[in-house]
Design a protein around this motif. Structure first.
Motif, PDB file in Angstrom:
ATOM      1  N   ASN A  84       0.173 -16.494  12.782  1.00  0.00           N
ATOM      2  CA  ASN A  84      -0.899 -17.568  12.942  1.00  0.00           C
ATOM      3  C   ASN A  84      -2.416 -17.359  12.940  1.00  0.00           C
ATOM      4  O   ASN A  84      -3.063 -17.779  13.778  1.00  0.00           O
ATOM      5  N   TYR A  85      -2.488 -16.248  12.023  1.00  0.00           N
ATOM      6  CA  TYR A  85      -3.846 -15.728  12.148  1.00  0.00           C
ATOM      7  C   TYR A  85      -5.128 -16.500  11.221  1.00  0.00           C
ATOM      8  O   TYR A  85      -4.517 -16.574  10.265  1.00  0.00           O
ATOM      9  N   PRO A  86      -6.140 -16.615  11.598  1.00  0.00           N
ATOM     10  CA  PRO A  86      -7.080 -17.488  10.812  1.00  0.00           C
ATOM     11  C   PRO A  86      -7.533 -16.609   9.821  1.00  0.00           C
ATOM     12  O   PRO A  86      -7.498 -15.558   9.566  1.00  0.00           O
ATOM     13  N   ASP A  87      -7.881 -17.295   8.711  1.00  0.00           N
ATOM     14  CA  ASP A  87      -8.359 -16.751   7.401  1.00  0.00           C
ATOM     15  C   ASP A  87      -9.681 -16.125   7.536  1.00  0.00           C
ATOM     16  O   ASP A  87     -10.219 -15.495   6.760  1.00  0.00           O
ATOM     17  N   SER A  88     -10.301 -16.337   8.686  1.00  0.00           N
ATOM     18  CA  SER A  88     -11.710 -15.991   9.002  1.00  0.00           C
ATOM     19  C   SER A  88     -11.669 -14.659   9.456  1.00  0.00           C
ATOM     20  O   SER A  88     -12.731 -13.871   9.708  1.00  0.00           O
ATOM     21  N   LEU A  89     -10.570 -14.089   9.681  1.00  0.00           N
ATOM     22  CA  LEU A  89     -10.517 -12.533  10.104  1.00  0.00           C
ATOM     23  C   LEU A  89     -10.893 -11.548   9.297  1.00  0.00           C
ATOM     24  O   LEU A  89     -10.667 -11.645   8.066  1.00  0.00           O
ATOM     25  N   THR A  90     -11.637 -10.737   9.707  1.00  0.00           N
ATOM     26  CA  THR A  90     -12.473  -9.584   8.736  1.00  0.00           C
ATOM     27  C   THR A  90     -11.868  -8.217   9.600  1.00  0.00           C
ATOM     28  O   THR A  90     -11.607  -8.266  10.822  1.00  0.00           O
ATOM     29  N   GLU A  91     -12.498  -7.271   9.108  1.00  0.00           N
ATOM     30  CA  GLU A  91     -12.399  -5.904   9.633  1.00  0.00           C
ATOM     31  C   GLU A  91     -13.344  -5.633  10.840  1.00  0.00           C
ATOM     32  O   GLU A  91     -13.136  -5.036  11.945  1.00  0.00           O
ATOM     33  N   MET A 131      -8.326  -4.260   6.386  1.00  0.00           N
ATOM     34  CA  MET A 131      -7.794  -5.407   5.709  1.00  0.00           C
ATOM     35  C   MET A 131      -8.032  -5.286   4.101  1.00  0.00           C
ATOM     36  O   MET A 131      -8.887  -4.938   3.785  1.00  0.00           O
ATOM     37  N   GLU A 132      -6.889  -5.370   3.536  1.00  0.00           N
ATOM     38  CA  GLU A 132      -6.628  -5.323   2.256  1.00  0.00           C
ATOM     39  C   GLU A 132      -7.315  -6.312   1.490  1.00  0.00           C
ATOM     40  O   GLU A 132      -7.376  -7.685   2.031  1.00  0.00           O
ATOM     41  N   ASP A 133      -7.553  -6.567   0.102  1.00  0.00           N
ATOM     42  CA  ASP A 133      -8.146  -7.475  -0.781  1.00  0.00           C
ATOM     43  C   ASP A 133      -7.042  -8.504  -0.573  1.00  0.00           C
ATOM     44  O   ASP A 133      -7.362  -9.840  -0.672  1.00  0.00           O
ATOM     45  N   GLN A 134      -5.807  -8.221  -0.799  1.00  0.00           N
ATOM     46  CA  GLN A 134      -4.638  -9.336  -0.617  1.00  0.00           C
ATOM     47  C   GLN A 134      -4.622  -9.995   0.893  1.00  0.00           C
ATOM     48  O   GLN A 134      -3.582 -10.870   0.941  1.00  0.00           O
ATOM     49  N   MET A 153       0.875  -0.996   0.008  1.00  0.00           N
ATOM     50  CA  MET A 153       0.015   0.086  -0.066  1.00  0.00           C
ATOM     51  C   MET A 153       0.838   1.286  -0.054  1.00  0.00           C
ATOM     52  O   MET A 153       1.878   1.407   0.786  1.00  0.00           O
ATOM     53  N   SER A 154       0.711   2.033  -0.868  1.00  0.00           N
ATOM     54  CA  SER A 154       1.661   3.394  -0.952  1.00  0.00           C
ATOM     55  C   SER A 154       0.960   4.443  -0.216  1.00  0.00           C
ATOM     56  O   SER A 154      -0.249   4.443   0.061  1.00  0.00           O
ATOM     57  N   ALA A 155       1.744   5.465   0.475  1.00  0.00           N
ATOM     58  CA  ALA A 155       1.133   6.447   1.177  1.00  0.00           C
ATOM     59  C   ALA A 155       1.675   7.703   0.668  1.00  0.00           C
ATOM     60  O   ALA A 155       2.697   7.833  -0.086  1.00  0.00           O
ATOM     61  N   PRO A 156       1.162   8.870   0.882  1.00  0.00           N
ATOM     62  CA  PRO A 156       1.400  10.160   0.545  1.00  0.00           C
ATOM     63  C   PRO A 156       2.839  10.539   1.038  1.00  0.00           C
ATOM     64  O   PRO A 156       3.339   9.667   2.135  1.00  0.00           O
ATOM     65  N   PRO A 157       3.572  11.589   0.698  1.00  0.00           N
ATOM     66  CA  PRO A 157       4.625  12.230   1.420  1.00  0.00           C
ATOM     67  C   PRO A 157       4.582  12.536   2.637  1.00  0.00           C
ATOM     68  O   PRO A 157       3.558  12.956   3.021  1.00  0.00           O
ATOM     69  N   GLN A 158       5.551  12.063   3.333  1.00  0.00           N
ATOM     70  CA  GLN A 158       5.682  12.257   4.991  1.00  0.00           C
ATOM     71  C   GLN A 158       4.633  11.532   5.578  1.00  0.00           C
ATOM     72  O   GLN A 158       4.444  11.838   6.707  1.00  0.00           O
ATOM     73  N   CYS A 159       4.164  10.445   5.061  1.00  0.00           N
ATOM     74  CA  CYS A 159       3.328   9.518   5.630  1.00  0.00           C
ATOM     75  C   CYS A 159       3.611   8.093   5.466  1.00  0.00           C
ATOM     76  O   CYS A 159       4.288   7.558   4.740  1.00  0.00           O
ATOM     77  N   CYS A 160       3.239   7.268   6.257  1.00  0.00           N
ATOM     78  CA  CYS A 160       3.366   5.783   6.059  1.00  0.00           C
ATOM     79  C   CYS A 160       2.090   5.075   6.462  1.00  0.00           C
ATOM     80  O   CYS A 160       1.255   5.762   7.157  1.00  0.00           O
ATOM     81  N   CYS A 161       2.419   3.762   6.256  1.00  0.00           N
ATOM     82  CA  CYS A 161       1.215   2.972   6.569  1.00  0.00           C
ATOM     83  C   CYS A 161       1.705   1.729   7.447  1.00  0.00           C
ATOM     84  O   CYS A 161       3.023   1.338   7.334  1.00  0.00           O
ATOM     85  N   LEU A 162       0.978   1.378   8.384  1.00  0.00           N
ATOM     86  CA  LEU A 162       1.549   0.283   9.579  1.00  0.00           C
ATOM     87  C   LEU A 162       0.830  -0.793   9.346  1.00  0.00           C
ATOM     88  O   LEU A 162      -0.354  -0.984   9.812  1.00  0.00           O
ATOM     89  N   GLN A 163       1.657  -1.802   9.008  1.00  0.00           N
ATOM     90  CA  GLN A 163       1.103  -3.182   8.748  1.00  0.00           C
ATOM     91  C   GLN A 163       1.317  -3.767  10.015  1.00  0.00           C
ATOM     92  O   GLN A 163       2.111  -4.021  10.612  1.00  0.00           O
TER      93      GLN A 163
END
Length: 197
Positions: free
Chosen positions: A16-23, A31-34, A1-11
């Protein structure tokens, strides 16, 4: 995920998180599509709002700061001990100032990551001024780099003429530049420029 200048994204790295996790199961995350999970910058605001609702009070927001009862002013932030690429311009430019001692302190100062919507986020987006880009579609995942520790060190080392130049430049920025470029021309830029004067 790209961020604007002087910003960042915290991943978020969730082992071991389950696939069933959602927002909905991770309320402070996006949660991104990926399947990647990013920390939302309104996480603290949700917590403060819940606390204020329980105590029948309210808060006022000023940028990343929250004021409660006009007595408590707080900024929730994450400290990052290394300087990101956006913050190391000062070490590359030709300079008589700052000296080697101050440069060493600046390198060790680190930055804070504060919640803030960028000027080109969807809430401030104007199609006549800015082209839409991918970074503006997710403003809630953008965290701004705050260099306040570095700025304090720079200001405390200014001479009297440099301080006068800085004050005049702040007035010019507020009265004229802000109308043209908004918050993209910040006080950090002024501190770097007036030190050469």
């Amino acid at each position: 995920m790209s961020a604007p200048p002087q910003c960042c994204c915290l991943q978020c790295v969730l082992p071991n998180y389950p696939d069933s996790l959602t927002e909905s199961t991770l309320p402070g995350n996006h949660m991104e599509d990926q399947g990647r999970v990013f920390l939302k910058n309104n996480l603290h605001e949700i917590h403060i709002k819940r606390t204020c609702d329980e105590r029948f009070s309210d808060f006022v927001q000023h940028g990343p700061s929250r004021t409660i009862h006009e007595e408590v002013d707080m900024v929730r932030a994450f400290y990052y001990s290394k300087l990101p690429e956006d913050c190391i311009y000062i070490f590359r430019r030709p300079k008589p100032w700052p000296g080697p001692e101050l440069l060493t302190q600046l390198k060790d100062s680190g930055v804070f990551l504060v919640p803030s919507a960028h000027i080109e986020s969807t809430t401030h987006w104007d199609p006549r001024k800015h082209p839409r880009n991918n970074s503006s579609t997710k403003p809630l995942t953008n965290w701004r780099l705050s260099t306040n520790l570095m700025e304090r060190l720079l200001v405390s080392d200014l001479t009297l003429p440099q301080m006068k130049v800085y004050i005049v430049m702040k007035m010019i920025r507020k009265e004229f530049c802000k109308l043209l470029v908004g918050d993209r021309f910040g006080t950090f830029h002024l501190k770097l420029r007036c030190c050469v004067a």
